[in-house]
Design a protein around this motif. Structure first.
Motif, PDB file in Angstrom:
ATOM      1  N   LEU A  89     -67.806 -30.708 -44.606  1.00 20.74           N
ATOM      2  CA  LEU A  89     -67.762 -31.001 -45.989  1.00 20.74           C
ATOM      3  C   LEU A  89     -69.225 -32.179 -45.518  1.00 20.74           C
ATOM      4  O   LEU A  89     -69.305 -33.020 -46.558  1.00 20.74           O
ATOM      5  CB  LEU A  89     -66.873 -31.586 -46.269  1.00 20.74           C
ATOM      6  N   THR A  90     -69.796 -32.103 -44.531  1.00 22.16           N
ATOM      7  CA  THR A  90     -70.908 -33.310 -44.448  1.00 22.16           C
ATOM      8  C   THR A  90     -71.952 -32.867 -45.452  1.00 22.16           C
ATOM      9  O   THR A  90     -72.963 -33.705 -45.790  1.00 22.16           O
ATOM     10  CB  THR A  90     -71.489 -33.059 -43.166  1.00 22.16           C
ATOM     11  N   ARG A  91     -72.075 -31.565 -46.238  1.00 16.46           N
ATOM     12  CA  ARG A  91     -73.172 -31.285 -46.975  1.00 16.46           C
ATOM     13  C   ARG A  91     -72.647 -31.417 -48.401  1.00 16.46           C
ATOM     14  O   ARG A  91     -73.368 -31.358 -49.225  1.00 16.46           O
ATOM     15  CB  ARG A  91     -73.715 -29.755 -46.833  1.00 16.46           C
ATOM     16  N   HIS A  92     -71.556 -32.127 -48.718  1.00 16.19           N
ATOM     17  CA  HIS A  92     -70.919 -32.208 -50.072  1.00 16.19           C
ATOM     18  C   HIS A  92     -71.555 -33.302 -50.567  1.00 16.19           C
ATOM     19  O   HIS A  92     -72.168 -34.418 -49.701  1.00 16.19           O
ATOM     20  CB  HIS A  92     -69.448 -32.465 -49.804  1.00 16.19           C
ATOM     21  N   ARG A  93     -71.729 -33.317 -51.993  1.00 11.56           N
ATOM     22  CA  ARG A  93     -72.284 -34.411 -52.630  1.00 11.56           C
ATOM     23  C   ARG A  93     -71.681 -35.606 -52.273  1.00 11.56           C
ATOM     24  O   ARG A  93     -72.421 -36.921 -52.528  1.00 11.56           O
ATOM     25  CB  ARG A  93     -72.645 -33.962 -53.999  1.00 11.56           C
TER      26      ARG A  93
END
Length: 923
Positions: A359-363
């Motif tokens: 989820l490191t790319r989650h906003r």
């Protein structure tokens, strides 16, 4: 004066006589009808109509009804009930005085003397009336019914009723209400019906027989009825409300109807009566449930790890992780994101699983959020877990360019507001006018998007001076152009993949792109397996995953070399097998081949698990800086850096050499087993191996050209690439010289066996000869290491290898050799598998002994991690959670699949074809 008592008695006698005369008159008029209906009922109660065919029963009943109508009309016209005058006349016949009628007389002379005489006359009449009796009419009955039918028919009816017992109502109903449709052929009407449960239940269709009751079906099932009839039948569904619908005509001249079963329902098909009926009991579909077993926490590589439990009566169709901010933006207080959570298997009914999500790319990465699980079943019902608080992990970027790209990216993505709606500009329709409002869309953008555009403009100011990498400069300028031209929030968010790729490239290099393609290929293949995609689509995505995996390996190798390491060489399969947890190049290719076989044979659960394990191992790939003399991957058993070999203790060196020689024997035995299986299937030995390894010949190493299996890279085989190691010896596959490192049947060591023409062992040999040669190699191995018969010198491997195990291996090899000489490939295969398993066990024991010696000598694990980042001496994440079928099992599955396809194409039985089609759909 009249006698009241005498008049009452007279009236009673007249009434009784009237009743008798009326009954006689009724029977005289209606006896044909009574006998007719009595006989019909007796036949019905005796079961006569049940023994007739439906058409004959219907005709008989129609004849009865027609005859009944005739007799009723005749009787109605002829019947005249007896009057009181008729009864009085019948009583007068019993006396000459005619007392009944004489009482109605009046005296002609009203004188006193005449009246006295009249009173005496009336008293005499009353006395005569007392002697009168109602007539028996026996002679009349005897003349009317000489055969006593009035008694026989009722008695027959009673007797038949006793015989019928509790079936009296049913027999009478079938007699009076037969199947009149049989007269028009309705009795031959066949209704085909089947229940199709909802797809998410995973249940097979249920074929129905007429009259089947209490059929338990899932709620929402669809019943399909099909029949042939001159006109459209009626479908009637009796539930809380009665529903009726008409069958619809089909192009082939039949009639078909469909209906949903949402409650307990009785269904019937009516055409000239009820043709078929069924009673259905609807099973309700419960909502799914989901909960966290272990709260989310940060795992390896910044992944969000949590353990969850989900259940549903027919299987969970989808599981999502719902994320919302603990402190939401006032502009969007209800904003939430849903992240799909992979499900193990297809529609699991009850599952507990540990999931790792990136989820490191989650906003909202790096922000405190609230999370809950939402499970959805096939019917669309949802079940939610309790909310938990968690801070989403964010990727740590140290490179300034990567940090700027990430900052701009999240600034755009976290903006919840949309663009302002531009007012209508009528001047834009005028020729030559400039629509300045449409050209300056950034002015209508929400504040954070304007801020992101300003940040990009600042970053690209005099970019040729401050940004030497033109790719970075052009990426920032492209992102700025996207924000300037965007007219909606969705258009502005197109900078997300661009800036994320730039951040990864700036921070990690090109390997990040290869990892992204690998992850995309994995998701695509997993989605195809989960959704039951077509065979061609799964094959295409499998090839894409194989290419992405090889590309990622190449990128990581190149990255390791760029960081000062040497190009690693994948170890041989035998070495990897000896150290069970370690994975060599051939092991990796075997896992890919096994994955492809699992996808082709329909083992989707095993394929998805193996796919996950392969991806995890690739993502954990770690290369260590190795020595040029070794050419291997440190961390493998027996692999040392340059110059370390000469420093090994003698016992450790002997174990290393023995393990390598045993590994080569194991490889040869496995190849022989594969060739025996190929010959048993009628193939040329070696075809199976070629098809699985891209056309390599039996025994050929990855990367060799055909014809090179008799010589290893580095040996003087006349091929480019031959050379010497740092020790001056010819390099062996493991990075060692020929000393203790020769392959069985090649080189010049003690295990080399060549013919007079110098050809490598195994070329031109039969399977039995190859098995005999491998048996001699095992015996030579035992002798050289002081084991078995004829062993000389000190037992160098005492306590490391069980002599009984080697003897069991030799017995299995001899049995395989004898079977091959007799042409019994089946028995040979079983003995070869026993020999292979025994060699694997011995090699594994040697590897563990070697690891123990290295740990004792160095004071730490001999190899802290293998090239894939797993503990070399432990299970790690090596795919041990999945039992990878061996080649025999995979080939058997392929054979079964081909046989199913052959039968499906050849059979003409529709039921068998439907059954085979459902089987093939599961594959």
């Amino acid at each position: 004066m009249a006698d009241p008592d005498g008049m009452k008695a007279l009236d009673a006698k007249v009434s009784a006589t009237q009743r008798k005369l009326t009954l006689l008159a009724f029977f005289q008029t209606w006896w044909p009808f009574l006998v007719f209906i009595g006989t019909f009922m007796a036949i019905a109660l005796a079961g006569g109509f049940d023994r007739m065919n439906r058409a004959a029963a219907a005709v008989t009943t129609l004849i009865f009804l027609a005859g009944s109508v005739v007799f009723i009309v005749r009787g109605w016209r002829r019947f005249t009930p007896a009057s009181r005058a008729d009864a009085a006349a019948m009583l007068d016949r019993q006396s000459d005085l005619r007392p009944v009628s004489s009482l109605t007389d009046r005296p002609a002379d009203p004188s006193r003397g005449a009246y006295t005489l009249w009173q005496k006359h009336r008293a005499r009449l009353y006395r005569e009336i007392e002697r009168l009796n109602p007539p028996s009419l026996k002679a009349d009955w005897q003349r009317l019914d000489p055969y006593r039918m009035r008694l026989i028919v009722p008695s027959l009816i009673v007797l038949m009723a006793i015989i019928a017992g509790p079936d009296i109502p049913g027999r009478l109903k079938r007699a009076f209400f037969p199947d009149y449709g049989a007269l028009v052929g309705a009795d031959n009407m066949v209704v085909e019906a089947w229940i199709t449960p909802p797809e998410h239940t995973g249940r097979a269709p249920i074929f129905l027989k007429p009259g089947l009751n209490d059929v338990r079906v899932p709620e929402g099932s669809e019943v399909t009825l099909r029949t042939e009839a001159p006109t459209a039948p009626k479908l009637v569904l009796h539930g809380e409300k009665t529903r009726r619908q008409t069958f619809e005509a089909t192009p082939d001249g039949a009639y078909e109807a469909r209906a949903k079963i949402m409650e307990d329902t009785r269904l019937s098909v009516n055409w000239w009566g009820e043709r078929a009926s069924w009673q259905f009991l609807a099973s309700p579909d419960d909502s799914p449930s989901a909960r966290f077993v272990k709260a989310p926490q940060m795992g390896r590589q910044d992944r969000t790890e949590f353990t969850w439990f989900a259940t549903d009566d027919y299987g969970v169709n989808k599981l999502e992780l719902v994320i919302r901010l603990q402190e939401p933006n006032p502009a969007a207080p209800e904003a939430e994101d849903r992240v799909p959570v992979p499900l193990p298997g297809t529609f699991p009914t009850e599952v507990t699983e540990t999931t790792q999500l990136d989820l490191t790319r989650h906003r909202w990465a790096g922000l405190p959020v609230k999370m809950r699980l939402v499970a959805t079943d096939g019917a669309g019902q949802q079940g939610m877990s309790d909310e938990l608080e968690f801070k989403l992990p964010e990727k740590l970027f140290l490179d300034p360019i990567a940090r700027v790209a990430q900052e701009v990216r999240v600034t755009v993505l976290r903006e919840p507001r949309d663009y302002e709606e531009l007012p209508k500009n009528d001047d834009a329709l005028i020729q030559g006018a400039v629509n300045t409002q449409a050209a300056n869309r950034l002015d209508a953008a929400p504040p954070d998007i304007q801020k992101a555009a300003l940040m990009l403009d600042a970053m690209t100011y005099q970019g040729e001076r401050y940004l030497p990498d033109q790719g970075v400069y052009l990426t920032f300028r492209t992102a700025e152009g996207i924000l300037s031209a965007a007219g909606t929030k969705a258009e502005a968010e197109q900078v997300d993949p661009l800036l994320w790729a730039l951040a990864l490239r700036a921070e990690y290099g090109s390997a990040a792109d290869a990892l992204r393609r690998l992850e995309a290929a994995r998701r695509a293949l997993e989605q195809a397996l989960r959704d039951g995609a077509s065979e061609d689509e799964i094959r295409q995505r499998m090839e894409a995953f194989r290419d992405a995996a090889n590309e990622y390996l190449a990128a990581r190798m190149a990255e390791a070399m760029a960081n000062g390491g040497d190009a690693p060489q994948m170890p041989m399969d035998g070495e990897a097998s000896a150290g069970a947890p370690n994975l060599g190049g051939q092991d990796f290719e075997d896992m890919l081949n096994a994955l492809q076989d699992l996808t082709e044979t329909g083992a989707t659960d095993q394929a998805r698990q193996l796919l996950s394990d392969i991806t995890n191992m690739l993502q954990n790939l770690e290369f260590q800086k190795g020595g040029s003399g070794s050419g291997g991957m440190p961390g493998l058993p027996g692999q040392q850096a340059d110059g370390e070999k000469d420093d090994l203790p003698p016992e450790e060196q002997e174990l290393t050499d023995a393990m390598r020689r045993l590994s080569e024997i194991l490889r040869e035995q496995r190849q022989l087993n594969d060739d025996t299986l190929a010959q048993q299937r009628g193939e040329r030995p070696g075809e199976s191996g070629q098809s699985q390894q891209g056309g390599q010949e039996p025994g050929q190493q990855p990367g060799q050209q055909p014809g090179q299996q008799g010589a290893q890279p580095g040996q003087d085989s006349g091929q480019p690439g031959g050379g010497e190691s740092s020790g001056g010896q010819t390099a062996s596959p493991g990075g060692e010289g020929q000393e203790g490192g020769e392959r069985p049947g090649s080189g010049t060591g003690a295990f080399a066996e060549t013919d007079e023409r110098g050809q490598g062992a195994g070329e031109g040999e039969s399977l039995a000869e190859r098995q005999a040669r491998l048996g001699r190699l095992v015996e030579e191995f035992a002798r050289q290491n002081g084991l078995g018969e004829g062993a000389g010198g000190e037992n160098a491997l005492e306590g490391k290898i069980d002599p009984n195990a080697l003897e069991a291996i030799r017995r299995a090899q001899r049995g395989a050799e004898d079977a091959l000489q007799q042409g019994d490939e089946g028995r040979a295969t079983l003995n070869q598998e026993r020999a292979t398993n025994g060699l694997s066990d011995v090699a594994r024991d040697l590897a563990q002994s070697l690891d123990a010696l290295q740990q004792e000598r160095t004071g730490q694990d001999a190899a802290e991690s293998d090239p894939f980042g797993r503990p070399a001496g432990g299970a790690g994440n090596s795919g041990e959670q999945v039992t990878i079928p061996d080649q025999t099992e995979r080939q058997r599955a392929k054979d079964i699949l081909e046989e199913l396809r052959r039968r499906y194409n050849q059979t003409d039985d529709e039921e068998e074809r439907e059954y085979l089609r459902r089987l093939l759909d599961r594959f």
